[in-house]
Design an enzyme around this catalytic site. Structure first.
Site: not given
Ligand SMILES: Cc1cc2nc3c(=O)[nH]c(=O)nc-3n(C[C@H](O)[C@H](O)[C@H](O)COP(=O)(O)O)c2cc1C
Length: 397
Positions: A120, A206, A253, A346
């Site tokens: 990414q 971002y 994304r 995630g």
């Molecule tokens: C610990 C953590 C780190 C994350 N880091 C990123 C990231 O580096 N890039 C990104 O696009 N989204 C990031 N996200 C968002 C997740 O990719 C995802 O969109 C979000 O957790 C919702 O999905 P989920 O309900 O399956 O957890 C992060 C989320 C969490 C909880």
């Protein structure tokens, strides 16, 4: 690597036939020459465990990602394309040759365990802080803008780990071209590091989003004002990536709502479907859209955000990946109903290294521990048990 061997055998003897109502998640997907064996993808997850200063990956990262190699596709944690693009402590880069070498540990381990991984590509724009900037000055953005909240600077500032954001300055026309070149360079570096492809991080408020979102972008040149102008930077970056990599190795994304710094758009229902349209017709690997407003996610089956997602899907002609607070049951239903082709998880992947195997047999699931999401060591990172390793023999690795 012993670790890789352990994972290779895990892959071989795990029977991924679904015994539950999730069979839609276990149909393979073909993306050009890339076969993705299931629709349970790992969402990008920043974990802030790279080395201080150099932002390198380590054998610990290789283990973490190899443990999750049964994902249809792993999207790596967000990875800065340049020093200017960093906004959080201990996040990895892909712009130096040393960083490329360190990522090879990860890509080799994932491939040895039978997996696929995209990098990414990330530039945080205004959501940075002078401590990360090469010149120690203000971060850059589409416009002069101060994100809400605090920057996670770790130990780079005496008042850390978090300090208030400072005002970013608008990129000049020449600097915009230079940032596009940084994306191009990062794509080349990602290929050299052995990634199967890249995911352009145009989400979560971002830099690219700071151009798209009307409440941040106040430029009066060809990058501001009209929707076409606000999408111009995204188009330029995608064009550059496509000059470096096959289109089917580039995903994007987007997040219509929510994100870092409190940025917003007046008409997300127009802006994001238009972004999806700009990305259509190029043969890209996929469009990955987050439905949640934050990490907590949207509740319920349908929301305003989900209508925007549907409009984005309708405007895009390739693989559509949904993410955000979807249970395995909801994910399977989204695929059955044609609302998505794959679903990224995630927090559930963070806590369940063998999430596809667990879904296939209907659980049980480990609970994610928020206290160990960002920073720290092996704990909360590589010691979540898998079904095959309930006693977690890898804890000592
Ligand atoms: C610990 C953590 C780190 C994350 N880091 C990123 C990231 O580096 N890039 C990104 O696009 N989204 C990031 N996200 C968002 C997740 O990719 C995802 O969109 C979000 O957790 C919702 O999905 P989920 O309900 O399956 O957890 C992060 C989320 C969490 C909880």
């Amino acid at each position: 690597m012993v670790v890789n061997d352990a994972h290779a055998s895990l892959q071989k003897d795990t029977v991924m036939t679904d015994t539950t109502a999730h069979s839609a998640l276990f149909e393979p997907l073909q993306i050009g020459d890339l076969t993705v064996p299931n629709r349970v993808w790992m969402a990008p997850l920043t974990r802030s465990r790279s080395t201080a200063g150099d932002n390198l990956q380590t054998p610990l990262h290789a283990l973490y990602y190899a443990q999750r190699a049964s994902a249809g596709l792993i999207v790596s944690e967000a990875t800065q394309i340049s020093q200017q693009g960093q906004g959080y402590a201990w996040t990895p880069g892909i712009f130096t040759d040393e960083q490329v070498e360190s990522w090879k540990l990860v890509t080799d381990a994932v491939h040895d365990a039978g997996g696929r991984i995209f990098c990414q590509l990330w530039h945080v724009g205004a959501v940075s802080h002078p401590v990360f900037q090469p010149d120690g000055k203000a971060p850059v953005s589409s416009s002069a803008w101060t994100p809400k909240g605090e920057a996670f600077v770790g130990d780079r500032h005496p008042d850390g780990p978090t300090v208030p954001h400072e005002e970013a300055r608008a990129l000049t026309r020449e600097e915009i071209d230079a940032v596009v070149e940084d994306y191009r360079h990062a794509a080349r570096q990602a290929a050299r590091a052995g990634f199967d492809g890249v995911e352009l991080h145009a989400a979560n408020g971002y830099l690219i989003d700071q151009f798209m979102r009307s409440n941040v972008n106040s430029r009066d040149d060809e990058f501001g004002g009209s929707l076409e102008n606000r999408l111009r930077f995204l188009g330029m970056v995608i064009d550059a990536l496509q000059e470096e990599l096959p289109a089917n190795r580039i995903g994007v994304r987007l997040t219509p709502i929510g994100g870092a710094g409190g940025s917003s758009d007046e008409k997300p229902e127009e802006t994001y479907p238009a972004a999806a349209k700009l990305l259509a017709g190029r043969g890209l690997a996929y469009l990955h859209v987050v439905r949640a407003t934050d990490h907590g996610g949207a509740d319920g089956e349908r929301s305003h955000g989900d209508d925007i997602l549907q409009a984005m899907r309708d405007n895009f002609d390739g693989v559509f990946v949904a993410n955000g607070n979807l249970s395995p049951e909801q994910a399977a239903r989204w695929i059955e109903e044609g609302r998505a082709d794959a679903v990224a998880f995630g927090r559930q992947f963070l806590a369940n290294p063998d999430l596809p195997e667990r879904i296939a047999q209907d659980g049980p699931y480990n609970e994610p521990d928020q206290d160990t999401f960002y920073g720290g060591d092996a704990h909360g990172y590589v010691d979540y048990p898998s079904l095959k390793r309930p006693g977690d023999p890898l804890r000592a690795a």
